[in-house]
Design an enzyme around this catalytic site. Structure first.
Site, PDB file in Angstrom:
ATOM      1  CE  LYS A  11      -4.375   3.278 -12.728  1.00  0.00           C
ATOM      2  NZ  LYS A  11      -2.957   3.856 -14.058  1.00  0.00           N
TER       3      LYS A  11
ATOM      4  CE1 TYR B  87      -5.391 -11.690  -7.795  1.00  0.00           C
ATOM      5  CE2 TYR B  87      -4.817 -14.273  -8.012  1.00  0.00           C
ATOM      6  CZ  TYR B  87      -4.694 -12.834  -8.184  1.00  0.00           C
ATOM      7  OH  TYR B  87      -3.981 -12.946  -9.023  1.00  0.00           O
TER       8      TYR B  87
ATOM      9  CG  ASP C 289      -0.408 -13.457  -9.352  1.00  0.00           C
ATOM     10  OD1 ASP C 289       0.496 -14.282  -9.258  1.00  0.00           O
ATOM     11  OD2 ASP C 289      -1.771 -13.550 -10.016  1.00  0.00           O
TER      12      ASP C 289
ATOM     13  CG  ASP D 119       0.235   3.053 -14.816  1.00  0.00           C
ATOM     14  OD1 ASP D 119      -0.060   2.615 -13.401  1.00  0.00           O
ATOM     15  OD2 ASP D 119      -0.200   3.498 -15.788  1.00  0.00           O
TER      16      ASP D 119
END
Ligand code: NAD
Length: 361
Positions: free
Chosen positions: A191, A124, A249, A225
């Protein structure tokens, strides 16, 4: 003395839900002097700019804002005003509680999670290079030379910066939030197995910060995930989640889904001595002006705001009134009825009226 608070109606359904929240907040009896300013599409039409200086000036002066959602065109057009406000005021922590309310239909009950999203960097940051531009090609060549990896020349590039400073700041915020709110566990979502130098840094920093709180708050780490699956299968295993911007988000909307949808989920963007309260949902343009959508998320954001300005009694009373209206299920909007076309659904304004009536009982 009246609290001075900036009010930003926003785009789409924003003005309707903000008005509903404003009326409910005022009905608690707390004295507020609103400074109403406009940003987004309406500001573009009126002043020729989406984020007039007056908006940031007002928030800097009052230190607190209640903000409606603002449209961000997909793939083209202006950059997000929402992200611009967060960056300009360094509202580094986005706090999004996801709590089940009795009477609100959902696949789950008794959900009580808090998403703490890093708000200032990651994908972002707005550092992007457009496909085909000469600087993009130069960058691609430079990266290929440095890394010996091939990037196709017809690529667009978005940069994902994650710093130790911002990671440490948000993880500390999450632990302090957990302590203050009697929470037991913080889960770092990442991640890091793939993005070793960005998410890896976030995770490494989180582990370091967690050690300082080890005697009081448990710490856990989960790959993003896997996190999505676990949240769907066993959401009650989680408490406070801390995440980089993009995952925060996405996971916030998932958590909104756990408690009955976007119409319910509130949020706060917090910086040093400054806070902007807004729902998780966007401007839902297709419902604009229909007096149809659920004002709960915006009213709940208002409850978070009342707590922030230390008006806890008013916040408690408004929350009790809101819970009562939700649990009765009578004067609620279409999304809270058993069927979407239920003729007994009321409008945004009428649901706010019912909450105000309840407050006065
Ligand atoms: P959205 O959240 O606006 O709406 C998605 C769907 O969720 C709606 O069609 C509706 O079915 C439901 N919904 C949303 N709010 C609701 C409410 N109060 N009551 C009942 N149902 C509700 O998401 P979108 O359509 O992806 O985004 C629309 C615009 O909003 C985009 O321009 C996006 O960039 C912007 N946006 C702004 C913010 C913000 O201002 N902070 C946040 C998210 C999206």
């Amino acid at each position: 003395m009246a609290h001075k608070i900036t009010l930003i109606p926003g785009d789409g359904i924003g003005p309707e839900v903000v008005e509903a929240a404003k009326r409910c907040i005022e009905a608690t009896g707390v004295k507020i002097q609103w400074d109403e300013v406009i940003a987004g599409q309406s500001a573009q039409e009126k002043f020729g700019e989406i984020l007039p200086k007056s908006v940031l000036d007002s928030i800097k002066k009052t230190g607190v804002a209640l903000k409606g959602p603002i449209i961000t065109p997909i793939a083209t057009g202006f950059r997000s005003v929402n992200v611009a406000i967060r960056q300009a005021l360094d509202l580094y922590a986005c706090v999004r509680p996801a709590k089940s309310y009795p009477g609100v239909k959902s696949l789950y009950s008794n959900i009580d999670l808090v998403v703490i999203r890093e708000n200032s960097e990651d994908l972002y940051a707005g550092i992007e290079f457009e496909k085909g531009k000469s600087e993009t090609k130069k960058l691609i060549k430079k990266i290929s030379k440095l890394t010996k990896k091939r990037i196709r020349l017809d690529s667009g590039i978005s940069v994902k910066p994650i710093s130790k400073f911002a990671s440490e700041r948000i993880v500390r915020f999450a632990f302090e939030y957990a302590l203050k709110n009697n929470r037991k566990k913080v889960t770092c979502v990442h991640k890091a197995n793939i993005m070793k130098f960005t998410d890896g840094l976030f995770l490494k920093t989180a582990r370091e910060v967690a050690k300082r709180y080890a005697d009081k708050i448990n710490f856990e780490e989960t790959i993003v995930d896997n996190m999505t699956m676990q949240l769907v299968q066993k959401p009650h295993n989680f408490d406070v989640l801390v995440l980089p911007n993009l995952y925060g988000d996405i996971i916030s909307d998932l958590c909104a889904g756990l408690i009955g949808g976007l119409g319910i989920a509130p949020g706060a963007n917090i910086g040093r001595n400054i806070a902007v309260f807004e729902a998780v949902h966007g401007s839902a343009p297709k419902y604009k002006g229909l007096n149809k959508v659920n004002p709960t998320a915006m009213i709940s954001s208002g409850i978070l705001m009342l707590r922030h300005i230390k008006e806890d009694d008013a916040a408690d009373r408004l929350e009790t009134a809101l819970k009562k209206v939700l649990s009765e299920g009578r004067s609620v909007t279409y999304d809270l009825k058993p069927y979407r076309d239920d003729p007994s659904a009321v409008g945004t304004k009428e649901m706010a009226d019912a909450i105000i009536d309840q407050l006065k009982k």
